[in-house]
Scaffold this active site. Structure first.
Site, short mmCIF file in Angstrom:
data_model
loop_
_atom_site.label_atom_id
_atom_site.label_comp_id
_atom_site.label_asym_id
_atom_site.label_seq_id
_atom_site.Cartn_x
_atom_site.Cartn_y
_atom_site.Cartn_z
NE ARG A 61 41.09 -5.56 46.87
CZ ARG A 61 41.95 -6.27 47.44
NH1 ARG A 61 42.65 -5.92 48.39
NH2 ARG A 61 41.92 -7.47 47.13
NE ARG A 116 46.45 -5.07 49.74
CZ ARG A 116 46.01 -6.11 49.56
NH1 ARG A 116 46.98 -6.95 48.64
NH2 ARG A 116 44.89 -6.59 50.17
CG PHE A 167 42.40 -10.30 42.07
CD1 PHE A 167 41.96 -11.35 42.01
CD2 PHE A 167 43.14 -9.47 42.98
CE1 PHE A 167 42.00 -11.86 43.36
CE2 PHE A 167 43.41 -10.39 44.26
CZ PHE A 167 42.30 -11.65 44.49
CD GLN A 192 42.55 -2.26 49.52
OE1 GLN A 192 43.21 -3.45 49.77
NE2 GLN A 192 42.80 -1.84 48.61
CG HIS A 227 37.97 -6.64 50.28
ND1 HIS A 227 36.80 -7.05 49.75
CD2 HIS A 227 38.86 -7.05 49.79
CE1 HIS A 227 37.17 -7.89 48.65
NE2 HIS A 227 38.66 -8.05 48.83
CG HIS A 281 41.45 -6.36 53.08
ND1 HIS A 281 41.39 -7.65 53.74
CD2 HIS A 281 41.87 -6.40 51.73
CE1 HIS A 281 41.83 -8.45 52.61
NE2 HIS A 281 42.32 -7.64 51.76
CD GLU A 290 39.85 -7.61 44.21
OE1 GLU A 290 39.58 -6.97 45.35
OE2 GLU A 290 40.29 -7.09 43.35
CG LEU A 337 38.40 -10.89 52.00
CD1 LEU A 337 38.13 -9.35 52.00
CD2 LEU A 337 39.59 -11.17 51.55
C1 LIG Z 1 41.66 -12.11 54.59
C2 LIG Z 1 42.63 -11.64 53.85
C3 LIG Z 1 42.83 -12.13 52.45
C4 LIG Z 1 44.01 -11.32 51.78
N1 LIG Z 1 44.14 -12.00 50.57
C5 LIG Z 1 45.29 -11.45 49.82
C6 LIG Z 1 45.54 -11.87 48.51
O1 LIG Z 1 44.62 -12.78 47.69
N2 LIG Z 1 46.60 -11.56 47.80
C7 LIG Z 1 47.68 -10.45 48.49
O2 LIG Z 1 48.45 -9.89 47.69
N3 LIG Z 1 47.20 -10.14 49.68
C8 LIG Z 1 46.19 -10.70 50.34
N4 LIG Z 1 46.01 -10.36 51.58
C9 LIG Z 1 47.30 -9.35 52.47
C10 LIG Z 1 48.10 -10.23 52.56
O3 LIG Z 1 47.51 -11.42 53.41
C11 LIG Z 1 49.05 -9.61 53.71
O4 LIG Z 1 49.30 -8.31 53.39
C12 LIG Z 1 50.36 -10.27 53.97
O5 LIG Z 1 50.36 -11.73 54.21
C13 LIG Z 1 51.34 -9.82 54.78
O6 LIG Z 1 52.60 -10.52 55.06
P1 LIG Z 1 53.60 -10.06 56.16
O7 LIG Z 1 54.63 -11.32 56.09
O8 LIG Z 1 54.12 -8.78 55.86
O9 LIG Z 1 52.75 -9.94 57.73
P2 LIG Z 1 52.01 -11.03 58.36
O10 LIG Z 1 51.83 -12.50 57.55
O11 LIG Z 1 50.93 -10.43 59.03
O12 LIG Z 1 53.21 -11.72 59.36
C14 LIG Z 1 53.41 -10.90 60.69
C15 LIG Z 1 54.34 -11.61 61.38
O13 LIG Z 1 54.67 -10.97 62.37
C16 LIG Z 1 54.53 -11.58 63.71
N5 LIG Z 1 54.57 -10.58 64.76
C17 LIG Z 1 53.57 -9.44 64.76
N6 LIG Z 1 53.63 -8.74 65.72
C18 LIG Z 1 54.92 -9.21 66.60
C19 LIG Z 1 55.37 -8.99 67.67
N7 LIG Z 1 55.24 -7.95 68.29
N8 LIG Z 1 56.28 -9.79 68.13
C20 LIG Z 1 56.82 -10.90 67.27
N9 LIG Z 1 56.15 -11.20 66.22
C21 LIG Z 1 55.26 -10.55 65.82
C22 LIG Z 1 53.39 -12.37 63.67
O14 LIG Z 1 53.15 -13.39 64.37
C23 LIG Z 1 53.55 -12.84 62.12
O15 LIG Z 1 54.30 -13.85 62.30
C24 LIG Z 1 44.96 -10.66 52.19
C25 LIG Z 1 44.62 -10.29 53.77
C26 LIG Z 1 43.60 -10.64 54.42
C27 LIG Z 1 43.33 -10.29 55.90
#
Ligand SMILES: Cc1cc2nc3c(=O)[nH]c(=O)nc-3n(C[C@H](O)[C@H](O)[C@H](O)COP(=O)(O)OP(=O)(O)OC[C@H]3O[C@@H](n4cnc5c(N)ncnc54)[C@H](O)[C@@H]3O)c2cc1C
Length: 619
Positions: free
Chosen positions: A323, A422, A156, A270, A272, A387, A292, A289
């Protein structure tokens, strides 16, 4: 909820159904139908706001220590932004490169973060990740394997070794499925489609949260002494972004700031390098996306003249440089007229064996095939896309504490692990590595707490003000829709706080933001509290808050570092190795500088060793 018309304070009272600890309240809402504000009360020992990987991992830890947390999310169970994570998750397992070790993972993370990261956060993540991966493997994540049965690891960007574990190119989805299965096996109560709009806070302690059921419109008051914010980041505030449109609007950051917590590093967004180009593939695909992993598996970037331009910007690391470096290189190529007619460049992996591509990148192959592009034969057209937001809530990483009693945060909601940029694969890593630690700490806090679910008059009054504000918002009958203002806000950020920034542009951005904020007085919400329009109106409120913080901190940081590039201050200044800490008080936003701690001995040694990926290993 911030940034919206002031609440009517003379609002009627509500019914209290006194939900059982950790369970959903029984029975219907008996409030008078002609009352403006009706709501249910739910009490729980711990409320976890967010059901992505971070929220799920915290709640598993809480449940395993005997607690019954309530997890809520604004979508269906299992349907969080995490499902879009594609390429993989980092852990120094050394499956293919036995020399890899956690201090080198930490050193790579600090180098990529331009040494603005919190070294403790980085070390906790890197040190715990091998165990967290083995745990996920045991729980059922079907990680790709090597021929001799080890967990496979891919290259990566900007990593010294093959360290990224993966499930094809659907790692986040596979991970969340497993975490949700585990949570269900532990019978963790969950409530779907609930949106939190305010934390019950007096500025120094949080006593619960207020929101509404997005399916019924019903108001909800959650009474608890412990709230874990795991509600994601704010990259979707940008017009061109890779995340889901209806998530990552900045809910976590706006809620925390309003509750008295601090934000950190918000200027670092970031971009991407490889988002799909909307002009070529259709507006609905704009910014989506291209993982990567395509570059990790050997994908090459070409400009419209057929030059492999990364040779000029980064002859050693080429397409797998950081990135920010690759995104700026693409922006530069386009600006100097060597981009495609759609202001993109080409990403090509067709030199690799088609079977290999299909095995390693199945989602990409299928997605482009649906659009008539065979990536095994021809290049994809790509350009930078917002991103990930490195900034977020300022926490203590051993505990998740925010400085406001009873409020903890974790996951993309927080800042610290990633510094100024990141390392790909580290975000999923942070969700589980820190998620477990936060879960452990919150369990201890709950055990030491004699949970008294009584709701004081002050808490009730605060909640009812919020319900009134929501009612008032739903009744907005002006001329401008929230969708329109959200789009304008996204354009504003892209233009004024995008890949290349400068003082004049940031000032203009703040002026435009004020003008846009003024227009919220003329908002028109089409539908009731179950409508998409109402949800957009709430999104607008939080996005306005984070946009202002972002613009102000970007203006304050008069240097270039990582993802923050100031065309008027192009150098990285050693004196600026400081975090910007934002707080909100009666006088508005305050921004202060804070020094960064030094890494531990093993990580310093790894930094001195100067590990770096030699891209040409791949060829
Ligand atoms: C296209 C893409 C590809 C990616 N690929 C990678 C990768 O390969 N490797 C990597 O390490 N990272 C990757 N990332 C980053 C990674 O996906 C995220 O940073 C990570 O999943 C965040 O997880 P989280 O649990 O913090 O938040 P999230 O998965 O965003 O979850 C947030 C939660 O909060 C809830 N929520 C939000 N606001 C409220 C509210 N006001 N009231 C109630 N609930 C709420 C939502 O419904 C959800 O359940 C990628 C991101 C994207 C966009």
């Amino acid at each position: 909820m911030t940034n919206l018309p002031p609440a009517d304070h003379g609002v009627p009272t509500a019914d209290d159904h006194g939900g059982v600890d950790g369970r959903l309240p029984q029975g219907g809402d008996e409030a008078d139908s002609d009352r403006e504000v009706q709501y249910d009360v739910v009490t729980t020992p711990v409320l976890v706001i967010g059901a992505g990987a971070a929220g799920a991992r915290v709640s598993i830890e809480l449940a395993e220590s005997g607690l019954e947390p309530l997890v809520i999310g604004k979508r269906d169970y299992g349907d969080a932004h995490t499902t879009w994570a594609a390429g993989g998750i980092n852990a120094a397992l050394g499956s293919l490169d036995p020399d890899d070790d956690w201090p080198i993972h930490a050193a790579d993370t600090l180098n990529e973060g331009h040494h603005l990261n919190d070294p403790e956060a980085v070390e906790l993540t890197a040190r715990h990740m091998p165990d967290r991966i083995r745990e996920l493997d045991e729980w059922g994540v079907s990680f790709a394997r090597t021929d001799d049965g080890k967990i496979n690891q891919r290259y990566f960007g900007a990593q010294s070794y093959r360290r990224t574990c993966f499930v094809g190119d659907r790692t986040g989805e596979a991970m969340l499925e497993t975490l949700i299965d585990r949570a269900q096996a532990l019978e963790i109560p969950y409530r779907e489609n609930v949106m939190i709009t305010r934390l019950l806070s007096d500025g120094s302690r949080v006593d619960g949260a207020v929101g509404f059921d997005m399916e019924t419109g019903e108001g909800l008051l959650f009474r608890t002494n412990h709230v874990v914010l795991a509600a994601g980041g704010f990259s979707a505030a940008y017009h061109r972004h890779s995340s889901r449109d209806d998530e990552n609007n900045g809910d976590a950051q706006a809620l925390a700031l309003e509750a008295g917590a601090r934000l950190l590093d918000t200027e670092f967004v970031q971009f991407h390098p490889t988002g799909m180009v909307g002009e070529r593939y259709g507006e609905e695909w704009d910014g989506r996306l291209v993982t990567e992993a395509v570059r990790g598996e050997g994908g090459r970037l070409y400009n419209a003249d057929g030059e492999r331009f990364m040779e000029r910007y980064s002859p050693d690391q080429m397409e797998l440089d950081a990135r920010d470096v690759v995104a700026r290189a693409i922006a530069q190529e386009v600006r100097e007229g060597r981009g495609t007619e759609n202001d993109g460049v080409y990403l090509d992996i067709s030199h690799r064996d088609p079977e290999y591509i299909r095995e390693r990148l199945p989602t990409m192959v299928d997605r482009f095939a649906e659009l008539g592009v065979e990536i095994t034969d021809e290049p994809m057209e790509v350009g930078p896309t917002a991103h990930y937001t490195m900034g977020g809530v300022d926490i203590d990483f051993q505990t998740g504490e925010t400085g406001v009693d009873g409020l903890y945060a974790v996951g993309e909601a927080v800042a610290g692990v990633h510094g100024a940029n990141r390392l790909g694969g580290n975000s999923l890593a942070e969700t589980v590595a820190i998620g477990k630690l936060v879960g452990e700490h919150v369990s201890e806090q709950v055990a030491a707490d004699d949970h008294d679910p009584t709701i004081t008059d002050g808490q009730r009054a605060l909640a009812e003000r919020e319900f009134a504000a929501l009612a008032e918002l739903a009744a907005s009958d002006g001329d401008v829709t929230p969708e329109t203002l959200l789009e304008e806000l996204g354009d504003l950020l892209w233009t004024h706080a995008g890949i290349l920034r400068d003082e004049a542009g940031l000032h203009d951005g703040l002026d435009r933001l004020e003008a846009l904020r003024a227009r919220t007085a003329d908002l028109r919400v089409d539908g009731d509290r179950t409508s998409r329009s109402f949800e957009y109106a709430v999104d607008l409120s939080v996005s306005l808050t984070v946009a202002e913080v972002l613009l102000r901190t970007a203006l304050e940081r008069t240097e270039s570092r990582g993802a923050h590039y100031r065309a008027d201050y192009p150098e990285t200044e050693p004196d600026w190795r400081q975090n910007l800490v934002v707080a909100a008080d009666a006088g508005g936003l305050s921004i202060k500088r804070r020094g960064v701690a030094e890494p531990s001995e093993p990580v310093r040694e790894a930094l001195e060793e100067g590990y770096e990926l030699d891209y040409h290993h791949l060829e």
